[in-house]
Design a protein around this motif. Structure first.
Motif, PDB file in Angstrom:
ATOM      1  N   GLN A 185       1.088  -1.275  -0.085  1.00  0.00           N
ATOM      2  CA  GLN A 185      -0.082  -0.090   0.490  1.00  0.00           C
ATOM      3  C   GLN A 185       0.702   1.229  -0.335  1.00  0.00           C
ATOM      4  O   GLN A 185       1.463   1.377   0.841  1.00  0.00           O
ATOM      5  N   VAL A 186       1.033   1.710  -1.174  1.00  0.00           N
ATOM      6  CA  VAL A 186       1.770   3.204  -1.017  1.00  0.00           C
ATOM      7  C   VAL A 186       0.598   4.624  -1.044  1.00  0.00           C
ATOM      8  O   VAL A 186      -0.576   4.752  -1.048  1.00  0.00           O
ATOM      9  N   ILE A 187       0.728   5.491   0.252  1.00  0.00           N
ATOM     10  CA  ILE A 187      -0.251   6.950   0.091  1.00  0.00           C
ATOM     11  C   ILE A 187       0.389   7.394   0.601  1.00  0.00           C
ATOM     12  O   ILE A 187       1.993   8.000   0.853  1.00  0.00           O
ATOM     13  N   ASP A 188      -0.562   8.782  -0.703  1.00  0.00           N
ATOM     14  CA  ASP A 188       0.746   9.655  -0.783  1.00  0.00           C
ATOM     15  C   ASP A 188      -0.022  10.894  -0.485  1.00  0.00           C
ATOM     16  O   ASP A 188      -1.649  10.563  -0.559  1.00  0.00           O
ATOM     17  N   ASP A 189       0.476  11.850   0.050  1.00  0.00           N
ATOM     18  CA  ASP A 189      -0.179  13.717  -0.279  1.00  0.00           C
ATOM     19  C   ASP A 189      -0.342  14.407  -0.668  1.00  0.00           C
ATOM     20  O   ASP A 189      -0.060  15.532  -1.162  1.00  0.00           O
ATOM     21  N   GLY A 190       0.085  13.848  -2.678  1.00  0.00           N
ATOM     22  CA  GLY A 190       0.351  14.682  -3.517  1.00  0.00           C
ATOM     23  C   GLY A 190      -0.966  15.031  -4.653  1.00  0.00           C
ATOM     24  O   GLY A 190      -2.132  15.173  -3.907  1.00  0.00           O
ATOM     25  N   GLU A 191      -1.130  15.435  -5.649  1.00  0.00           N
ATOM     26  CA  GLU A 191      -2.091  16.815  -5.860  1.00  0.00           C
ATOM     27  C   GLU A 191      -2.929  15.539  -6.116  1.00  0.00           C
ATOM     28  O   GLU A 191      -4.172  16.175  -6.226  1.00  0.00           O
ATOM     29  N   GLY A 192      -2.898  14.214  -6.040  1.00  0.00           N
ATOM     30  CA  GLY A 192      -4.631  13.483  -6.282  1.00  0.00           C
ATOM     31  C   GLY A 192      -4.669  13.441  -7.607  1.00  0.00           C
ATOM     32  O   GLY A 192      -4.501  14.225  -8.942  1.00  0.00           O
ATOM     33  N   MET A 193      -6.229  13.136  -8.499  1.00  0.00           N
ATOM     34  CA  MET A 193      -6.868  13.109  -9.576  1.00  0.00           C
ATOM     35  C   MET A 193      -8.235  13.285  -9.407  1.00  0.00           C
ATOM     36  O   MET A 193      -8.808  12.949  -8.088  1.00  0.00           O
ATOM     37  N   SER A 194      -8.687  13.627 -10.745  1.00  0.00           N
ATOM     38  CA  SER A 194     -10.019  13.889 -11.404  1.00  0.00           C
ATOM     39  C   SER A 194     -10.517  11.784 -10.925  1.00  0.00           C
ATOM     40  O   SER A 194      -9.700  11.881 -11.039  1.00  0.00           O
ATOM     41  N   PRO A 195     -11.933  11.909 -11.133  1.00  0.00           N
ATOM     42  CA  PRO A 195     -12.287  11.072 -11.264  1.00  0.00           C
ATOM     43  C   PRO A 195     -12.424  10.201 -12.397  1.00  0.00           C
ATOM     44  O   PRO A 195     -11.510   9.461 -12.643  1.00  0.00           O
ATOM     45  N   GLU A 196     -12.270  11.009 -13.057  1.00  0.00           N
ATOM     46  CA  GLU A 196     -12.284  11.171 -14.719  1.00  0.00           C
ATOM     47  C   GLU A 196     -10.877  10.801 -14.845  1.00  0.00           C
ATOM     48  O   GLU A 196     -11.038   9.263 -15.883  1.00  0.00           O
ATOM     49  N   ASP A 197      -9.807  11.391 -14.064  1.00  0.00           N
ATOM     50  CA  ASP A 197      -8.754  10.871 -14.489  1.00  0.00           C
ATOM     51  C   ASP A 197      -8.163   9.465 -13.922  1.00  0.00           C
ATOM     52  O   ASP A 197      -6.879   9.139 -14.689  1.00  0.00           O
ATOM     53  N   LYS A 242      -6.590  14.743   1.222  1.00  0.00           N
ATOM     54  CA  LYS A 242      -6.432  14.715  -0.083  1.00  0.00           C
ATOM     55  C   LYS A 242      -4.993  13.716  -0.822  1.00  0.00           C
ATOM     56  O   LYS A 242      -4.326  13.472   0.734  1.00  0.00           O
ATOM     57  N   GLY A 243      -4.722  13.319  -1.570  1.00  0.00           N
ATOM     58  CA  GLY A 243      -3.451  12.300  -2.096  1.00  0.00           C
ATOM     59  C   GLY A 243      -4.033  11.668  -2.883  1.00  0.00           C
ATOM     60  O   GLY A 243      -5.622  10.751  -2.604  1.00  0.00           O
ATOM     61  N   THR A 244      -3.070  10.606  -2.488  1.00  0.00           N
ATOM     62  CA  THR A 244      -3.580   9.174  -3.771  1.00  0.00           C
ATOM     63  C   THR A 244      -3.492   8.320  -2.334  1.00  0.00           C
ATOM     64  O   THR A 244      -2.262   7.803  -1.648  1.00  0.00           O
ATOM     65  N   THR A 245      -4.041   7.193  -2.780  1.00  0.00           N
ATOM     66  CA  THR A 245      -3.775   6.069  -1.869  1.00  0.00           C
ATOM     67  C   THR A 245      -4.043   4.529  -3.111  1.00  0.00           C
ATOM     68  O   THR A 245      -4.804   4.900  -2.785  1.00  0.00           O
ATOM     69  N   VAL A 246      -2.406   3.394  -3.281  1.00  0.00           N
ATOM     70  CA  VAL A 246      -2.722   2.382  -4.162  1.00  0.00           C
ATOM     71  C   VAL A 246      -2.927   1.356  -3.470  1.00  0.00           C
ATOM     72  O   VAL A 246      -1.628   1.081  -2.772  1.00  0.00           O
ATOM     73  N   THR A 247      -3.618   0.142  -2.848  1.00  0.00           N
ATOM     74  CA  THR A 247      -3.968  -1.032  -1.726  1.00  0.00           C
ATOM     75  C   THR A 247      -3.380  -2.070  -3.367  1.00  0.00           C
ATOM     76  O   THR A 247      -4.496  -1.993  -3.694  1.00  0.00           O
ATOM     77  N   VAL A 248      -2.097  -3.006  -2.989  1.00  0.00           N
ATOM     78  CA  VAL A 248      -2.159  -3.823  -3.814  1.00  0.00           C
ATOM     79  C   VAL A 248      -2.634  -5.235  -3.362  1.00  0.00           C
ATOM     80  O   VAL A 248      -1.542  -5.038  -2.299  1.00  0.00           O
TER      81      VAL A 248
END
Ligand SMILES: Nc1ncnc2c1ncn2[C@@H]1O[C@H](COP(=O)(O)OP(=O)(O)O)[C@@H](O)[C@H]1O
Ligand SMILES: [Mg+2]
Length: 611
Positions: free
Chosen positions: A84-96, A169-175
């Protein structure tokens, strides 16, 4: 979206991999937003996602690209169970976010100018869809300007759930379940320890390249790395590798028209048995390059013992157009267009700092202060200094051969003039070159390699100790603390019991620090810090084999055994012979090389033409 390599070999003109291919690919990329299918397949042929380590690399790189200030990596089961990688970066819109999961959709190629950047980042728009196609992946993301976050769940390439969620805010990807549906891939994964090792090496590289970002990592709910943001590369190196390493680093700096080289390299005392602690970065991405390793080797030649490798952190900034990135995005080998220029720049940068022997004229004035005192150097030299005698020169009296000649002469004289019993007390063992021991029985001459023999003796001792578990170490008066790279510490956890059984009591005192509390009784008069570092390296970086206990014993034996070049007393030589011939397999060292060679009297007589 299954992986397939079929189409790529049938595509005319692209059946081999050459720089020309990349040029064409980049041209295509510049003109269209979606890559043609054959390119897609080629790229997708599984190269992006090889193992948990490469997933960690791709996800963390995305977080870096997204401008994160804080990146957290949560792993379980060596990354096989969870990444799992958690960041506080710019994130994405749902479309993106939905777009990002489509192959070859990337926000990072929008116009031709970006092409140069592509060459440094590798093929883009690949990682997320590739990972999602071989795992169960959850992506949760929110931009600062959006009220709600967006969540997508992908099961082996298929979007199974999507919708708004509350999220920071940011993105979390869990694999999870990496390669669960690709058994051929799953089978190639190594032990948890080995896979974790690769993950931690990637985190280390990324953290080194981005000191202004805070990194934290945990494995099986234990924190394995924590490196808050700092203002310099040197501080980041110190966070990750410890103060002892940082203190022994010299800054390097060199600028030519096309390349800027900077970083830190080990002084003459900071070297290792393997070259795995050489970190190279190009435009802040970790790379490998035999050219650069070669330049490092050359710069240190004659300054450190042969066969040892310096620790270096070399950063190169260059126009991306001057570099070919390998076709495999996960492999980080690069080729420089102007090889001599890079080689020279890196060589010069290091040689100026470390002080290369061949060209004293090129030595900067400040070199002297980096040259360690003579005995410090001597301590680190463990290679045998084979004394060479000039032909015709008188044999020095301390030479064992000379001693023998003397003693024979003495005996003759004394027998002649004062026959007595004392003269029988002549040495039974002769040490030559401080490395080999010669003795004779009634019918043979034996030549023993003192290091190989001692290795065999200790190897069997350690194996016995591990089997009997009735062995205890001797506590050190002053426990020794050493700093080591984080991935060694993470693999050490599995070995603590074995170390203890062999007499080494070790405590993990930090993400990059261990404390040696006791050592086996056979370990005497050695540099403990160096011993334990050498053993740990063998374990952390050694091949994964079922023979792990044997490897452990061999490593302990090898690094604890007396070295070639060490003078020994009569008693020591005698006990070496005694102990060796009490071994199960006295004639071979743990690596299979001979410990003793023999000449029978018959062989000797034949050589002298007596028979
Ligand atoms: N952690 C993240 N934060 C923000 N955007 C991301 C993140 N991860 C991926 N993305 C977006 O998804 C796109 C696809 O990611 P990826 O498949 O890794 O391709 P690439 O990084 O090559 O563009 C990226 O271009 C980026 O726009
Ligand atoms: Mg990416």
């Amino acid at each position: 979206t299954e992986f397939s390599t079929n189409s790529l070999t049938t595509e005319p003109g692209f059946s081999t991999t050459s720089p020309a291919d990349f040029c064409q690919i980049f041209e295509l990329m510049g003109k269209i937003t979606k890559l043609p299918e054959w390119v897609a397949n080629r790229i997708a042929a599984g190269e992006v996602v090889e193992n948990p380590g490469s997933v960690v690399k791709e996800l963390v790189e995305n977080s870096v690209d997204a401008g994160a200030a804080y990146i957290e990596i949560i792993l379980a089961g060596g990354g096989k169970d969870l990444i799992q990688v958690i960041d506080d970066g710019e994130g994405m819109s749902p479309e993106d976010a939905l777009m990002a999961l489509q192959r070859h959709a990337t926000s990072k190629i929008s116009d031709v100018d970006d092409l140069n950047r592509i060459t440094t980042l590798g093929f883009r728009g690949e990682a997320l869809p590739s990972i999602a196609s071989v795992s169960v992946m959850e992506l949760v993301t929110r931009r600062a300007e959006d009220e709600m976050g967006f969540r997508i769940l992908v099961d082996n390439g298929e979007i199974v759930e999507q919708g708004e969620v509350g999220a920071r805010k940011g993105t979390t990807v869990t694999v999870r379940e990496l390669f669960a549906r690709v058994p051929a891939r799953r089978r190639f994964l190594k032990s948890d320890r080995a896979e974790l090792n690769r993950c931690v090496i990637w985190i280390t590289r990324l953290a080194l390249a981005n000191p202004e970002i805070s990194f934290r990592a945990e494995h099986n709910e234990r924190e394995i790395l924590y490196a808050p943001a700092v203002g310099s590369f040197l501080e980041r190196i110190e966070q990750l590798f410890g103060a002892e390493i940082a203190e022994n680093l010299l800054p390097i700096q060199y600028q030519t028209g096309d390349y800027t080289i900077y970083g830190f390299v080990g002084n003459r005392t900071l070297h290792r048995a393997k070259g795995t602690e050489q970190y190279f970065f190009l435009n802040r991405r970790a790379i490998k390059s035999s050219l650069l390793s070669g330049a490092v080797k050359r710069a240190y030649s004659g300054l450190i013992p042969p066969g040892r490798h310096p620790v270096v952190f070399v950063f190169i900034e260059a126009d991306p157009a001057l570099v070919d990135v390998n076709v495999h995005p996960a492999k980080i080998e690069v080729r420089f267009r102007r090889e001599e220029a890079v080689f020279h720049a890196v060589y010069r940068a290091i040689a100026d700092a470390v002080g290369s022997v061949p060209s004293p004229a090129a030595m900067p004035k400040n070199v002297a202060k980096f040259v360690p005192p003579v005995d410090a150097v001597a301590q680190t030299l463990d290679f045998p200094e084979v004394p060479r005698r000039a032909p015709g020169r008188k044999i020095p009296p301390q030479d064992p051969v000379a001693k023998e000649v003397e003693s024979v002469a003495e005996r003759i004289i004394s027998q002649k003039f004062a026959p007595s019993r004392e003269v029988q007390e002549q040495p039974k063992f002769f040490q030559i070159f401080n490395t080999y021991i010669i003795t004779a029985t009634d019918s043979e001459v034996l030549i023993m390699d003192q290091h190989a023999a001692h290795e065999r003796i200790l190897y069997e001792k350690v194996l016995d100790a591990l089997a009997s578990e009735e062995y205890s170490g001797q506590r050190l008066l002053f426990p020794v603390e050493v700093s080591v790279p984080p991935h060694w510490v993470s693999s050490l956890a599995d070995f603590l019991d074995r170390f203890a059984a062999a007499g080494f009591e070790i405590e993990i005192v930090g993400q990059n620090r261990i404390k040696l509390i006791s050592v086996p009784p056979f370990v005497r008069n050695v540099d403990y810090a160096r011993l334990i570092t050498d053993i740990l390296r063998d374990l952390a970086e050694g091949e994964e084999t079922p023979e792990i206990t044997k490897n452990f014993a061999a490593s302990v034996a090898c690094h604890s055994a007396i070295k070639a070049g060490q003078p020994l007393s009569q008693e020591e030589m005698e006990s070496l012979f005694d102990a060796l011939f009490a071994c199960d397999d006295p004639l071979h060292c743990p690596h299979g090389r001979p410990t003793v060679i023999k000449f029978s009297i018959a062989q000797i007589e034949r050589m002298f033409g007596r028979t």
